[in-house]
Design a protein around this motif. Structure first.
Motif, PDB file in Angstrom:
ATOM      1  N   SER A   1       0.844  -1.195   0.000  1.00 13.73           N
ATOM      2  CA  SER A   1       0.000   0.000   0.000  1.00 13.73           C
ATOM      3  C   SER A   1       0.876   1.241   0.000  1.00 13.73           C
ATOM      4  O   SER A   1       1.597   1.507   0.973  1.00 13.73           O
ATOM      5  N   ILE A   2       0.813   2.022  -1.053  1.00 10.63           N
ATOM      6  CA  ILE A   2       1.629   3.228  -1.142  1.00 10.63           C
ATOM      7  C   ILE A   2       1.141   4.282  -0.159  1.00 10.63           C
ATOM      8  O   ILE A   2       1.944   5.037   0.422  1.00 10.63           O
TER       9      ILE A   2
ATOM     10  N   GLU B   1      -2.687  -0.526  -4.483  1.00  5.60           N
ATOM     11  CA  GLU B   1      -1.418  -1.167  -4.147  1.00  5.60           C
ATOM     12  C   GLU B   1      -0.442  -1.000  -5.308  1.00  5.60           C
ATOM     13  O   GLU B   1      -0.836  -0.914  -6.472  1.00  5.60           O
ATOM     14  N   ILE B   2       0.831  -0.935  -4.942  1.00  6.94           N
ATOM     15  CA  ILE B   2       1.913  -0.795  -5.921  1.00  6.94           C
ATOM     16  C   ILE B   2       2.706  -2.088  -5.946  1.00  6.94           C
ATOM     17  O   ILE B   2       2.971  -2.679  -4.901  1.00  6.94           O
ATOM     18  N   PHE B   3       3.085  -2.521  -7.154  1.00  6.88           N
ATOM     19  CA  PHE B   3       3.972  -3.671  -7.255  1.00  6.88           C
ATOM     20  C   PHE B   3       5.391  -3.151  -7.427  1.00  6.88           C
ATOM     21  O   PHE B   3       5.753  -2.572  -8.458  1.00  6.88           O
ATOM     22  N   GLY B   4       6.199  -3.315  -6.380  1.00 10.11           N
ATOM     23  CA  GLY B   4       7.569  -2.829  -6.428  1.00 10.11           C
ATOM     24  C   GLY B   4       8.289  -3.177  -5.148  1.00 10.11           C
ATOM     25  O   GLY B   4       7.781  -3.895  -4.295  1.00 10.11           O
TER      26      GLY B   4
ATOM     27  N   PRO C   1       4.842   3.126 -13.035  1.00  8.36           N
ATOM     28  CA  PRO C   1       3.634   2.309 -13.198  1.00  8.36           C
ATOM     29  C   PRO C   1       3.304   1.600 -11.889  1.00  8.36           C
ATOM     30  O   PRO C   1       4.192   1.154 -11.169  1.00  8.36           O
ATOM     31  N   ILE C   2       2.011   1.505 -11.584  1.00  9.72           N
ATOM     32  CA  ILE C   2       1.628   0.851 -10.320  1.00  9.72           C
ATOM     33  C   ILE C   2       1.850  -0.663 -10.379  1.00  9.72           C
ATOM     34  O   ILE C   2       1.947  -1.328  -9.341  1.00  9.72           O
TER      35      ILE C   2
ATOM     36  N   GLN D   1      -0.476   5.137 -13.524  1.00 13.51           N
ATOM     37  CA  GLN D   1       0.827   5.697 -13.163  1.00 13.51           C
ATOM     38  C   GLN D   1       0.739   6.388 -11.801  1.00 13.51           C
ATOM     39  O   GLN D   1      -0.165   7.204 -11.562  1.00 13.51           O
ATOM     40  N   LEU D   2       1.669   6.042 -10.916  1.00 13.46           N
ATOM     41  CA  LEU D   2       1.756   6.707  -9.626  1.00 13.46           C
ATOM     42  C   LEU D   2       2.563   7.989  -9.784  1.00 13.46           C
ATOM     43  O   LEU D   2       3.626   7.991 -10.390  1.00 13.46           O
TER      44      LEU D   2
END
Length: 375
Positions: A225-226, A255-258, A366-367, A294-295
């Motif tokens: 969770s960003i 949610e962000i994948f990173g 990108p998220i 895009q975040l």
């Protein structure tokens, strides 16, 4: 391109046809005056110049051309039907000609000479290009060496400062412990801890840049969770900088994948810089939103800002704004590392700034970054 200069139209036409048939680009002039005008406007590899012309003869044209800096690489071949004596041939060479051919012209010989001059021109052009590239490379080596030496000097100074402070606090602790002064011991321990954290941060940056250089900076990507990450970072930053108010604007609600730890590292770097370079201010703005998968995250301050020529280099390795290097500590690699982290998430970083009014650092990513680059 070849320029043929001759006052006889038949000569111009025949020479032009032969050269064009052999895939040479050809231009013509029917007088010395016209030739000079064309030389000023265009670039020629070779000029085939008739000696006997009304007005300016070929020798006068060649002497005038030799005074132009743009024609220093241009070869001149003289053609002459009447002036075949040695003194005229010698004058042709002294006027700047590289060859002197008597008429009637053997076209096969002329073609061989033209091809030879073209080959020499191409070789000279390539040599000049190689020399230019070599000089640029040497200058780049020199600049890299200068930056490396400067970085070693800065790193030594920056690492020595917290070490010296810790050493001083340890000496004070020894005295306070022997006196049984618990409160003073706690105070000195807290200050020593702050310096140790600075030292740890500097060492972490040095290790990161080493991993980036060797291609070994690893990423552990997963969903997170960003919004929660940003809230946690703001809370931690407030604890260490209670005088600063960080205003959060917007919400990602996704949610962000990173790599959560690496993205946190970037946000902390942006916020730390905003605080560091905003003396006399107490507020920072953090903007967060998602658009088109895009975040977007930006940190804006009202600090010292930067000049336009500094903006182009702010994400470069080891770059420090010259006039701030004496006032503010740092190795000049935090933004470079942040930039590399965002790039490895298939994103990009940027900055907007006005000198004396503040800066806004931001990143887009990108998220759902599925890139395996250096994972």
């Amino acid at each position: 391109m070849i320029l043929i200069v001759d006052d006889t139209p038949e000569n111009l036409i025949s020479l032009k046809k032969v050269l064009e048939k052999n895939n040479f680009e050809v231009d013509t002039a029917s007088s010395g005056e016209e030739a000079l005008k064309k030389v000023l406007r265009n670039s020629y590899v070779l000029i085939i110049l008739d000696v006997q012309m009304p007005g300016m003869d070929g020798f006068e044209v060649a002497e005038a051309i030799s005074g132009y800096s743009k024609t220093k690489e241009t070869a001149i071949i003289f053609l002459s039907a009447a002036n075949t004596e040695f003194k005229f041939i010698a004058k042709g060479y002294s006027s700047g000609g590289l060859d002197y051919i008597t008429k009637p012209v053997d076209m096969n010989i002329l073609l061989l000479k033209v091809k030879t001059f073209y080959r020499i021109y191409e070789q000279n052009r390539k040599l000049n290009e190689m020399q230019k590239n070599l000089l640029e490379e040497i200058e780049f080596r020199k600049e890299a060496e200068r930056k490396k030496d400067e970085f070693i000097s800065i790193a030594s100074h920056e690492l020595k400062t917290p070490l010296t402070s810790v050493k001083g606090y340890v000496q004070l602790l020894e005295r306070s412990v022997s006196k049984g002064d618990t409160e003073t011991v706690k105070k000195h321990l807290a200050k020593a801890q702050v310096q140790l954290e600075k030292l740890n941060s500097l060492i972490a940056d040095l290790l990161d840049i080493s991993k980036i250089e060797s291609g070994k900076l690893k990423f552990n990507k997963q969903n997170f969770s960003i919004d929660q990450l940003v809230d946690n970072v703001i809370e931690v930053m407030h604890q260490s900088n209670p005088d600063f108010k960080i205003h959060k604007k917007g919400i990602a609600n996704c949610e962000i994948f990173g790599d959560e730890m690496r993205v946190e590292q970037v946000i902390i770097n942006f916020l730390t810089n905003a605080i560091k370079y905003s003396p006399g201010t107490t507020e920072i703005e953090l903007t967060l939103n998602v658009k088109d998968e895009q975040l977007y995250l930006a940190v804006k301050d009202s600090g010292i800002g930067m000049l336009p020529e500094q903006l182009a280099h702010v994400f470069d390795k080891f770059y420090r704004v010259e006039e701030t290097s004496q006032r503010f500590q740092g190795l000049g690699i935090g933004l470079y590392i942040s930039s590399e982290i965002i790039k490895r998430h298939s994103g990009q970083v940027g900055v907007n700034s006005t000198y004396g009014k503040g800066s806004e650092f931001y990143f887009l990513m990108p998220i759902n970054s599925n890139s395996d680059f250096n994972d």
